[in-house]
Scaffold this active site. Structure first.
Site, mmCIF file in Angstrom:
data_model
loop_
_atom_site.group_PDB
_atom_site.id
_atom_site.type_symbol
_atom_site.label_atom_id
_atom_site.label_comp_id
_atom_site.label_asym_id
_atom_site.label_seq_id
_atom_site.Cartn_x
_atom_site.Cartn_y
_atom_site.Cartn_z
ATOM 1 N N CYS A 40 52.675 65.464 103.525
ATOM 2 C CA CYS A 40 51.901 65.491 104.771
ATOM 3 C C CYS A 40 51.307 66.878 104.992
ATOM 4 O O CYS A 40 51.846 67.884 104.537
ATOM 5 C CB CYS A 40 52.826 65.129 105.930
ATOM 6 S SG CYS A 40 52.060 65.238 107.557
ATOM 7 N N SER A 42 51.380 68.676 107.533
ATOM 8 C CA SER A 42 52.265 69.590 108.276
ATOM 9 C C SER A 42 53.058 70.456 107.310
ATOM 10 O O SER A 42 53.308 71.636 107.588
ATOM 11 C CB SER A 42 53.234 68.815 109.156
ATOM 12 O OG SER A 42 52.508 68.090 110.090
ATOM 13 N N HIS A 45 50.993 73.235 106.362
ATOM 14 C CA HIS A 45 50.986 74.286 107.401
ATOM 15 C C HIS A 45 52.127 75.279 107.146
ATOM 16 O O HIS A 45 51.955 76.484 107.286
ATOM 17 C CB HIS A 45 51.155 73.682 108.796
ATOM 18 C CG HIS A 45 49.956 72.942 109.326
ATOM 19 N ND1 HIS A 45 48.668 73.292 109.030
ATOM 20 C CD2 HIS A 45 49.849 71.870 110.156
ATOM 21 C CE1 HIS A 45 47.821 72.475 109.644
ATOM 22 N NE2 HIS A 45 48.527 71.594 110.337
ATOM 23 N N HIS A 61 59.221 65.311 105.268
ATOM 24 C CA HIS A 61 59.680 64.641 106.495
ATOM 25 C C HIS A 61 59.173 63.209 106.578
ATOM 26 O O HIS A 61 59.154 62.628 107.646
ATOM 27 C CB HIS A 61 59.228 65.450 107.722
ATOM 28 C CG HIS A 61 57.728 65.573 107.817
ATOM 29 N ND1 HIS A 61 57.029 66.579 107.206
ATOM 30 C CD2 HIS A 61 56.811 64.795 108.425
ATOM 31 C CE1 HIS A 61 55.735 66.415 107.440
ATOM 32 N NE2 HIS A 61 55.576 65.325 108.168
ATOM 33 N N CYS A 168 56.146 59.221 108.700
ATOM 34 C CA CYS A 168 55.294 60.154 109.465
ATOM 35 C C CYS A 168 53.898 59.587 109.680
ATOM 36 O O CYS A 168 53.551 59.186 110.777
ATOM 37 C CB CYS A 168 55.188 61.534 108.830
ATOM 38 S SG CYS A 168 54.008 62.561 109.743
HETATM 39 N N1 COD Z 1 35.683 67.858 111.469
HETATM 40 C C1 COD Z 1 36.042 66.641 110.996
HETATM 41 N N2 COD Z 1 37.005 66.463 110.047
HETATM 42 C C2 COD Z 1 37.613 67.549 109.563
HETATM 43 C C3 COD Z 1 37.291 68.868 110.005
HETATM 44 C C4 COD Z 1 36.265 68.990 111.005
HETATM 45 N N3 COD Z 1 35.885 70.170 111.497
HETATM 46 N N4 COD Z 1 38.097 69.732 109.359
HETATM 47 C C5 COD Z 1 38.882 69.014 108.539
HETATM 48 N N5 COD Z 1 38.611 67.694 108.648
HETATM 49 C C6 COD Z 1 39.238 66.569 107.976
HETATM 50 C C7 COD Z 1 39.603 66.813 106.515
HETATM 51 O O1 COD Z 1 38.510 66.615 105.650
HETATM 52 C C8 COD Z 1 40.701 65.776 106.286
HETATM 53 O O2 COD Z 1 40.198 64.533 105.833
HETATM 54 C C9 COD Z 1 41.306 65.589 107.678
HETATM 55 O O3 COD Z 1 40.489 66.320 108.597
HETATM 56 C C10 COD Z 1 42.761 66.120 107.752
HETATM 57 O O4 COD Z 1 43.549 65.287 106.971
HETATM 58 P P1 COD Z 1 44.804 65.720 106.072
HETATM 59 O O5 COD Z 1 45.136 64.567 105.178
HETATM 60 O O6 COD Z 1 44.549 67.049 105.461
HETATM 61 O O7 COD Z 1 45.981 65.913 107.151
HETATM 62 P P2 COD Z 1 47.055 64.854 107.662
HETATM 63 O O8 COD Z 1 46.384 63.627 108.116
HETATM 64 O O9 COD Z 1 48.176 64.737 106.663
HETATM 65 O O10 COD Z 1 47.690 65.663 108.918
HETATM 66 C C11 COD Z 1 46.960 65.864 110.061
HETATM 67 C C12 COD Z 1 47.852 66.402 111.208
HETATM 68 C C13 COD Z 1 46.939 66.542 112.400
HETATM 69 C C14 COD Z 1 48.967 65.441 111.538
HETATM 70 C C15 COD Z 1 48.521 67.749 110.794
HETATM 71 O O11 COD Z 1 47.585 68.609 110.258
HETATM 72 C C16 COD Z 1 49.152 68.419 112.010
HETATM 73 O O12 COD Z 1 48.502 69.060 112.815
HETATM 74 N N6 COD Z 1 50.464 68.270 112.143
HETATM 75 C C17 COD Z 1 51.186 68.861 113.214
HETATM 76 C C18 COD Z 1 51.407 67.849 114.278
HETATM 77 C C19 COD Z 1 52.637 67.103 113.977
HETATM 78 O O13 COD Z 1 53.706 67.656 113.971
HETATM 79 N N7 COD Z 1 52.515 65.851 113.658
HETATM 80 C C20 COD Z 1 53.629 65.078 113.307
HETATM 81 C C21 COD Z 1 54.213 65.485 111.970
HETATM 82 S S1 COD Z 1 53.022 65.550 110.800
HETATM 83 ZN ZN ZN Z 2 53.822 64.629 108.883
#
Ligand code: COD
Ligand code: ZN
Ligand code: ZN
Length: 365
Positions: A40, A42, A45, A61, A168
Protein backbone atom coordinates in the site's frame (compact mmCIF):
# COMPACT_ATOMS: atom_id res chain seq x y z
CA UNK A 1 10.43 -19.26 16.35
CA UNK A 2 12.61 -17.96 13.52
CA UNK A 3 10.70 -16.34 10.69
CA UNK A 4 11.60 -14.42 7.55
CA UNK A 5 10.51 -10.80 7.40
CA UNK A 6 11.16 -7.58 5.48
CA UNK A 7 12.72 -5.21 8.00
CA UNK A 8 12.46 -1.42 7.70
CA UNK A 9 15.42 0.29 9.39
CA UNK A 10 15.37 3.89 8.17
CA UNK A 11 13.83 5.98 5.38
CA UNK A 12 15.42 5.97 1.90
CA UNK A 13 16.92 2.50 2.45
CA UNK A 14 15.51 -0.63 0.83
CA UNK A 15 13.75 -3.13 3.08
CA UNK A 16 16.00 -5.95 4.17
CA UNK A 17 14.65 -9.50 4.11
CA UNK A 18 16.14 -11.26 7.13
CA UNK A 19 15.58 -13.96 9.72
CA UNK A 20 14.08 -12.51 12.89
CA UNK A 21 12.70 -13.98 16.11
CA UNK A 22 8.98 -14.16 16.75
CA UNK A 23 7.89 -14.96 20.32
CA UNK A 24 4.77 -17.10 20.83
CA UNK A 25 1.40 -15.37 21.26
CA UNK A 26 0.65 -14.08 24.76
CA UNK A 27 -2.84 -13.92 26.27
CA UNK A 28 -5.31 -12.47 23.77
CA UNK A 29 -2.89 -12.90 20.87
CA UNK A 30 -2.83 -15.16 17.83
CA UNK A 31 -0.07 -16.57 15.63
CA UNK A 32 -1.07 -16.26 11.97
CA UNK A 33 0.68 -17.86 9.00
CA UNK A 34 0.63 -15.03 6.44
CA UNK A 35 -0.76 -16.10 3.07
CA UNK A 36 -0.46 -12.72 1.35
CA UNK A 37 0.14 -9.07 2.14
CA UNK A 38 -0.66 -6.16 -0.18
CA UNK A 39 1.72 -3.28 -0.87
CA UNK A 40 0.00 0.00 0.00
CA UNK A 41 1.09 3.58 -0.58
CA UNK A 42 1.08 4.24 3.18
CA UNK A 43 4.07 1.91 3.50
CA UNK A 44 5.77 3.97 0.81
CA UNK A 45 5.12 7.08 2.96
CA UNK A 46 7.18 5.38 5.71
CA UNK A 47 9.92 4.29 3.29
CA UNK A 48 10.25 7.79 1.91
CA UNK A 49 10.24 9.41 5.34
CA UNK A 50 7.04 11.43 4.78
CA UNK A 51 5.33 9.77 7.73
CA UNK A 52 7.45 8.76 10.74
CA UNK A 53 7.21 5.25 12.21
CA UNK A 54 9.05 3.49 15.06
CA UNK A 55 11.94 1.43 13.67
CA UNK A 56 13.32 -1.11 13.08
CA UNK A 57 9.90 -2.40 12.08
CA UNK A 58 8.27 -5.06 9.98
CA UNK A 59 5.85 -3.22 7.68
CA UNK A 60 2.77 -4.53 5.85
CA UNK A 61 -0.79 -3.79 7.02
CA UNK A 62 -2.93 -5.47 4.32
CA UNK A 63 -2.71 -9.16 5.18
CA UNK A 64 -4.66 -12.39 5.43
CA UNK A 65 -3.67 -15.85 6.56
CA UNK A 66 -4.43 -18.95 8.57
CA UNK A 67 -4.45 -19.19 12.37
CA UNK A 68 -1.58 -21.40 13.51
CA UNK A 69 -1.69 -21.08 17.30
CA UNK A 70 -3.72 -19.12 19.87
CA UNK A 71 -2.65 -17.55 23.17
CA UNK A 72 -4.38 -17.93 26.50
CA UNK A 73 -8.03 -16.88 26.64
CA UNK A 74 -8.50 -16.58 22.86
CA UNK A 75 -12.03 -17.72 21.96
CA UNK A 76 -12.90 -16.00 18.66
CA UNK A 77 -10.58 -18.11 16.48
CA UNK A 78 -8.98 -21.56 16.56
CA UNK A 79 -6.06 -23.07 14.62
CA UNK A 80 -7.01 -23.54 10.97
CA UNK A 81 -9.38 -20.55 10.79
CA UNK A 82 -8.89 -18.19 7.85
CA UNK A 83 -8.59 -14.55 8.86
CA UNK A 84 -8.14 -11.02 7.56
CA UNK A 85 -6.09 -8.76 9.86
CA UNK A 86 -7.27 -5.25 10.73
CA UNK A 87 -4.69 -2.50 11.10
CA UNK A 88 -6.76 -0.90 13.87
CA UNK A 89 -7.53 -3.40 16.64
CA UNK A 90 -10.88 -2.54 18.24
CA UNK A 91 -11.27 -3.12 21.99
CA UNK A 92 -15.08 -3.02 22.09
CA UNK A 93 -14.98 -1.11 25.38
CA UNK A 94 -13.74 2.44 24.76
CA UNK A 95 -15.91 5.45 23.96
CA UNK A 96 -15.38 5.11 20.20
CA UNK A 97 -16.06 1.39 20.07
CA UNK A 98 -19.23 1.87 22.14
CA UNK A 99 -20.62 4.67 19.96
CA UNK A 100 -20.16 2.38 16.94
CA UNK A 101 -16.97 3.88 15.54
CA UNK A 102 -14.42 1.13 16.26
CA UNK A 103 -12.10 2.44 13.51
CA UNK A 104 -11.32 5.25 15.97
CA UNK A 105 -10.69 2.86 18.92
CA UNK A 106 -8.49 4.47 21.58
CA UNK A 107 -6.52 1.31 22.33
CA UNK A 108 -6.15 0.34 18.67
CA UNK A 109 -4.97 3.77 17.54
CA UNK A 110 -2.51 3.97 20.44
CA UNK A 111 -0.94 0.60 19.55
CA UNK A 112 -0.77 1.58 15.89
CA UNK A 113 1.05 4.78 16.85
CA UNK A 114 3.62 3.05 19.06
CA UNK A 115 4.33 0.06 16.82
CA UNK A 116 3.90 -2.39 19.67
CA UNK A 117 1.21 -4.94 20.45
CA UNK A 118 -1.50 -3.93 22.93
CA UNK A 119 0.60 -4.50 26.08
CA UNK A 120 3.26 -2.06 24.86
CA UNK A 121 5.83 -4.74 23.96
CA UNK A 122 6.84 -6.47 20.75
CA UNK A 123 6.96 -10.18 19.87
CA UNK A 124 9.44 -9.48 17.06
CA UNK A 125 13.12 -9.12 17.87
CA UNK A 126 16.62 -9.73 16.56
CA UNK A 127 19.61 -10.44 18.77
CA UNK A 128 17.45 -9.47 21.75
CA UNK A 129 16.63 -6.02 20.29
CA UNK A 130 12.90 -5.30 19.75
CA UNK A 131 11.52 -4.91 16.24
CA UNK A 132 8.24 -2.98 15.95
CA UNK A 133 5.03 -4.31 14.39
CA UNK A 134 3.44 -1.93 11.89
CA UNK A 135 -0.13 -1.38 13.09
CA UNK A 136 -0.17 -4.68 15.05
CA UNK A 137 0.01 -6.47 11.67
CA UNK A 138 3.63 -6.67 10.37
CA UNK A 139 2.44 -8.66 7.39
CA UNK A 140 5.59 -8.65 5.22
CA UNK A 141 6.69 -11.85 6.99
CA UNK A 142 6.07 -15.56 6.94
CA UNK A 143 4.26 -15.39 10.31
CA UNK A 144 2.81 -12.68 12.54
CA UNK A 145 1.59 -12.46 16.12
CA UNK A 146 -1.44 -10.18 16.25
CA UNK A 147 -4.15 -9.26 18.76
CA UNK A 148 -7.25 -11.46 18.66
CA UNK A 149 -9.29 -8.25 18.41
CA UNK A 150 -7.58 -7.43 15.10
CA UNK A 151 -9.04 -10.47 13.36
CA UNK A 152 -12.10 -11.08 11.21
CA UNK A 153 -12.85 -14.70 10.40
CA UNK A 154 -13.75 -15.47 6.80
CA UNK A 155 -15.17 -18.47 4.94
CA UNK A 156 -12.46 -20.99 4.04
CA UNK A 157 -13.26 -21.04 0.31
CA UNK A 158 -12.41 -17.34 -0.06
CA UNK A 159 -8.98 -17.13 -1.79
CA UNK A 160 -6.56 -15.70 0.79
CA UNK A 161 -4.57 -13.58 -1.67
CA UNK A 162 -7.78 -11.75 -2.63
CA UNK A 163 -8.82 -11.58 1.02
CA UNK A 164 -5.60 -9.76 1.91
CA UNK A 165 -6.70 -6.77 -0.19
CA UNK A 166 -9.76 -6.40 2.02
CA UNK A 167 -7.44 -5.59 4.94
CA UNK A 168 -6.64 -2.07 3.70
CA UNK A 169 -7.32 -0.90 0.14
CA UNK A 170 -10.76 -2.36 -0.37
CA UNK A 171 -12.06 -1.66 3.13
CA UNK A 172 -10.67 1.89 3.10
CA UNK A 173 -12.07 2.69 -0.35
CA UNK A 174 -15.40 0.89 -0.39
CA UNK A 175 -15.96 1.80 3.27
CA UNK A 176 -15.47 5.52 2.55
CA UNK A 177 -18.46 5.23 0.19
CA UNK A 178 -20.69 2.90 2.24
CA UNK A 179 -19.90 3.92 5.82
CA UNK A 180 -18.53 7.47 5.76
CA UNK A 181 -20.40 9.13 2.88
CA UNK A 182 -23.36 6.67 2.78
CA UNK A 183 -23.80 7.44 -0.93
CA UNK A 184 -27.45 6.96 -2.00
CA UNK A 185 -28.33 5.48 -5.43
CA UNK A 186 -28.42 8.03 -8.21
CA UNK A 187 -25.80 10.33 -6.65
CA UNK A 188 -23.01 11.93 -8.65
CA UNK A 189 -19.52 11.07 -7.38
CA UNK A 190 -15.98 12.24 -8.19
CA UNK A 191 -12.84 10.36 -7.12
CA UNK A 192 -9.45 12.12 -7.18
CA UNK A 193 -6.64 9.51 -7.29
CA UNK A 194 -7.28 6.09 -8.81
CA UNK A 195 -4.62 3.95 -7.13
CA UNK A 196 -5.17 0.84 -5.07
CA UNK A 197 -7.48 2.68 -2.69
CA UNK A 198 -9.13 5.12 -5.13
CA UNK A 199 -10.18 2.31 -7.48
CA UNK A 200 -12.07 0.87 -4.54
CA UNK A 201 -13.85 4.18 -4.01
CA UNK A 202 -14.84 3.97 -7.69
CA UNK A 203 -16.15 0.42 -7.35
CA UNK A 204 -17.85 1.28 -4.04
CA UNK A 205 -19.70 4.11 -5.80
CA UNK A 206 -20.72 1.70 -8.58
CA UNK A 207 -21.98 -0.84 -6.02
CA UNK A 208 -23.90 1.93 -4.24
CA UNK A 209 -25.69 2.75 -7.50
CA UNK A 210 -24.12 6.16 -8.12
CA UNK A 211 -25.19 7.74 -11.40
CA UNK A 212 -22.16 9.62 -12.68
CA UNK A 213 -18.81 8.37 -11.39
CA UNK A 214 -16.03 10.74 -12.47
CA UNK A 215 -12.54 9.32 -11.99
CA UNK A 216 -9.60 11.72 -11.88
CA UNK A 217 -5.90 10.83 -12.09
CA UNK A 218 -2.76 12.05 -13.85
CA UNK A 219 -2.00 8.69 -15.50
CA UNK A 220 -4.09 7.48 -18.42
CA UNK A 221 -3.62 3.80 -17.56
CA UNK A 222 -5.09 4.42 -14.09
CA UNK A 223 -8.09 6.04 -15.75
CA UNK A 224 -8.51 3.01 -18.03
CA UNK A 225 -8.54 0.80 -14.92
CA UNK A 226 -11.05 3.14 -13.28
CA UNK A 227 -13.43 2.53 -16.20
CA UNK A 228 -13.17 -1.22 -15.53
CA UNK A 229 -14.12 -0.52 -11.92
CA UNK A 230 -17.21 1.47 -12.90
CA UNK A 231 -16.17 5.03 -13.75
CA UNK A 232 -18.60 6.60 -16.23
CA UNK A 233 -16.31 9.59 -16.99
CA UNK A 234 -12.56 10.14 -16.65
CA UNK A 235 -10.49 13.33 -16.34
CA UNK A 236 -6.71 13.50 -16.69
CA UNK A 237 -5.74 16.25 -14.23
CA UNK A 238 -2.35 16.72 -15.89
CA UNK A 239 -4.12 17.96 -19.04
CA UNK A 240 -7.39 19.45 -17.79
CA UNK A 241 -8.58 21.44 -14.78
CA UNK A 242 -10.32 18.74 -12.73
CA UNK A 243 -12.67 21.13 -10.88
CA UNK A 244 -13.90 22.79 -14.06
CA UNK A 245 -14.30 19.43 -15.82
CA UNK A 246 -16.29 17.91 -12.95
CA UNK A 247 -18.57 20.95 -12.78
CA UNK A 248 -19.16 20.63 -16.51
CA UNK A 249 -19.87 16.88 -16.46
CA UNK A 250 -22.10 17.11 -13.38
CA UNK A 251 -23.59 20.60 -13.56
CA UNK A 252 -22.78 22.62 -10.44
CA UNK A 253 -20.59 19.85 -9.02
CA UNK A 254 -21.03 16.38 -7.57
CA UNK A 255 -22.86 15.17 -4.47
CA UNK A 256 -19.74 13.41 -3.15
CA UNK A 257 -16.08 14.15 -3.98
CA UNK A 258 -13.41 11.83 -2.61
CA UNK A 259 -9.72 12.74 -2.22
CA UNK A 260 -7.61 9.56 -2.28
CA UNK A 261 -4.06 10.83 -2.65
CA UNK A 262 -3.02 12.90 0.38
CA UNK A 263 -2.23 16.35 -1.07
CA UNK A 264 -3.66 19.58 0.41
CA UNK A 265 -4.26 20.88 -3.16
CA UNK A 266 -6.37 17.90 -4.18
CA UNK A 267 -8.27 18.10 -0.87
CA UNK A 268 -9.22 21.65 -1.81
CA UNK A 269 -10.16 20.45 -5.30
CA UNK A 270 -12.49 17.86 -3.76
CA UNK A 271 -14.21 20.56 -1.70
CA UNK A 272 -14.54 22.83 -4.74
CA UNK A 273 -16.04 20.13 -6.95
CA UNK A 274 -18.78 19.26 -4.42
CA UNK A 275 -22.07 20.96 -5.26
CA UNK A 276 -24.27 23.02 -2.94
CA UNK A 277 -25.14 20.70 -0.03
CA UNK A 278 -22.46 18.27 -1.25
CA UNK A 279 -19.73 16.53 0.67
CA UNK A 280 -15.95 16.22 0.27
CA UNK A 281 -14.47 13.08 1.83
CA UNK A 282 -10.73 13.08 2.54
CA UNK A 283 -9.18 9.61 2.56
CA UNK A 284 -5.55 10.58 1.90
CA UNK A 285 -3.08 11.64 4.55
CA UNK A 286 -1.11 14.83 3.78
CA UNK A 287 2.35 15.57 5.23
CA UNK A 288 2.34 16.35 8.97
CA UNK A 289 1.59 19.99 9.71
CA UNK A 290 0.11 20.80 6.28
CA UNK A 291 -3.13 22.79 6.09
CA UNK A 292 -6.05 23.33 3.71
CA UNK A 293 -7.88 26.65 3.43
CA UNK A 294 -11.55 26.72 2.43
CA UNK A 295 -13.90 29.43 1.13
CA UNK A 296 -16.18 30.17 4.10
CA UNK A 297 -19.14 31.12 1.90
CA UNK A 298 -19.49 27.43 1.04
CA UNK A 299 -20.69 26.68 4.57
CA UNK A 300 -23.80 28.78 3.92
CA UNK A 301 -24.45 26.37 1.06
CA UNK A 302 -24.26 23.51 3.54
CA UNK A 303 -21.15 22.00 2.06
CA UNK A 304 -19.47 19.41 4.26
CA UNK A 305 -15.89 18.20 4.44
CA UNK A 306 -15.02 15.12 6.45
CA UNK A 307 -12.19 12.68 6.94
CA UNK A 308 -12.60 8.95 6.42
CA UNK A 309 -10.29 6.65 8.37
CA UNK A 310 -10.15 2.98 7.35
CA UNK A 311 -13.49 3.37 5.59
CA UNK A 312 -15.25 3.78 8.94
CA UNK A 313 -14.82 0.05 9.32
CA UNK A 314 -16.71 -2.16 11.74
CA UNK A 315 -14.26 -4.86 10.78
CA UNK A 316 -16.05 -8.07 11.78
CA UNK A 317 -19.26 -6.88 10.10
CA UNK A 318 -17.75 -5.40 6.97
CA UNK A 319 -15.08 -7.98 6.06
CA UNK A 320 -17.46 -10.96 5.79
CA UNK A 321 -19.85 -8.74 3.76
CA UNK A 322 -17.07 -7.84 1.32
CA UNK A 323 -16.17 -11.53 1.08
CA UNK A 324 -19.77 -12.33 0.09
CA UNK A 325 -19.77 -9.53 -2.49
CA UNK A 326 -16.62 -11.04 -4.02
CA UNK A 327 -17.80 -14.64 -3.87
CA UNK A 328 -21.06 -13.68 -5.61
CA UNK A 329 -19.18 -11.86 -8.36
CA UNK A 330 -19.99 -8.27 -7.47
CA UNK A 331 -16.77 -7.02 -5.86
CA UNK A 332 -13.75 -6.86 -8.18
CA UNK A 333 -10.59 -8.12 -6.50
CA UNK A 334 -8.87 -10.18 -9.22
CA UNK A 335 -8.50 -7.08 -11.40
CA UNK A 336 -6.85 -5.16 -8.54
CA UNK A 337 -3.85 -7.49 -8.36
CA UNK A 338 -1.42 -6.18 -10.95
CA UNK A 339 1.60 -8.19 -9.78
CA UNK A 340 2.61 -10.91 -7.32
CA UNK A 341 6.09 -10.94 -5.72
CA UNK A 342 7.87 -13.29 -3.33
CA UNK A 343 9.12 -11.67 -0.10
CA UNK A 344 12.69 -11.51 -1.43
CA UNK A 345 11.57 -9.19 -4.23
CA UNK A 346 9.58 -6.80 -2.06
CA UNK A 347 11.68 -3.77 -3.01
CA UNK A 348 10.74 -4.30 -6.66
CA UNK A 349 7.09 -4.10 -5.61
CA UNK A 350 7.74 -0.72 -3.96
CA UNK A 351 9.62 0.53 -7.03
CA UNK A 352 6.64 -0.40 -9.22
CA UNK A 353 4.28 1.45 -6.85
CA UNK A 354 6.59 4.49 -6.84
CA UNK A 355 6.53 4.54 -10.65
CA UNK A 356 2.72 4.38 -10.66
CA UNK A 357 2.73 1.11 -12.62
CA UNK A 358 0.37 -0.95 -10.48
CA UNK A 359 -3.06 -0.91 -8.87
CA UNK A 360 -1.94 -3.34 -6.18
CA UNK A 361 0.97 -5.74 -5.84
CA UNK A 362 0.79 -8.54 -3.34
CA UNK A 363 3.63 -10.26 -1.52
CA UNK A 364 3.34 -14.01 -1.05
CA UNK A 365 5.78 -14.77 1.78
N1 COD B 1 -4.24 14.46 -9.29
C1 COD B 1 -4.85 13.29 -9.56
N2 COD B 1 -4.29 12.07 -9.30
C2 COD B 1 -3.07 12.06 -8.75
C3 COD B 1 -2.36 13.25 -8.43
C4 COD B 1 -3.00 14.50 -8.74
N3 COD B 1 -2.43 15.68 -8.48
N4 COD B 1 -1.19 12.90 -7.86
C5 COD B 1 -1.15 11.56 -7.83
N5 COD B 1 -2.27 11.03 -8.35
C6 COD B 1 -2.66 9.63 -8.48
C7 COD B 1 -1.53 8.68 -8.85
O1 COD B 1 -1.28 8.66 -10.24
C8 COD B 1 -2.06 7.34 -8.35
O2 COD B 1 -2.81 6.64 -9.32
C9 COD B 1 -2.99 7.74 -7.20
O3 COD B 1 -3.09 9.17 -7.21
C10 COD B 1 -2.45 7.27 -5.83
O4 COD B 1 -2.52 5.89 -5.80
P1 COD B 1 -1.48 4.89 -5.10
O5 COD B 1 -1.78 3.51 -5.59
O6 COD B 1 -0.10 5.41 -5.26
O7 COD B 1 -1.85 4.99 -3.54
P2 COD B 1 -2.86 4.10 -2.69
O8 COD B 1 -4.18 4.06 -3.35
O9 COD B 1 -2.20 2.80 -2.31
O10 COD B 1 -2.93 4.96 -1.32
C11 COD B 1 -3.56 6.18 -1.29
C12 COD B 1 -3.74 6.68 0.17
C13 COD B 1 -4.48 7.99 0.06
C14 COD B 1 -4.56 5.71 0.99
C15 COD B 1 -2.36 6.82 0.87
O11 COD B 1 -1.47 7.50 0.07
C16 COD B 1 -2.51 7.58 2.19
O12 COD B 1 -2.59 8.79 2.23
N6 COD B 1 -2.55 6.84 3.29
C17 COD B 1 -2.66 7.42 4.58
C18 COD B 1 -4.08 7.37 5.02
C19 COD B 1 -4.33 6.08 5.68
O13 COD B 1 -3.76 5.79 6.70
N7 COD B 1 -5.12 5.24 5.08
C20 COD B 1 -5.37 3.97 5.60
C21 COD B 1 -4.16 3.06 5.52
S1 COD B 1 -3.53 3.06 3.97
ZN1 ZN C 1 -2.97 0.93 3.41
ZN1 ZN D 1 -12.01 0.62 21.53
Amino acid sequence: MRIRAAVFRRPHEPLSVEEVDLAPPKAGEVLVKIAACGVCHSDLHFLEGRVPIASPAVLGHEAAGVVEQVGEGVSYVAPGDHVVISFVPACGQCHYCLVGRPNLCTLGNRATATGTLLDGTTRLSQGGQPIYHEACVAGFATYAVVPEISLAKIRPDMPLDRAALLGCGVMTGVGAVFNTAKVPPGSDVAVIGCGGVGLNVVQGAALAGAARIIAIDILDHKLELAKEFGATHVVNASREDPVAMVRRISPGGVDYAFEVIGHPETMRQAFDMARRGGMAIVVGLAPAGSQVSLPTGAFMMEKTITGSAYGGTRFRVDIPRLVELYMTGRLKLDQLISRVYPLDHINEAFDALRRGEVARSIIIP
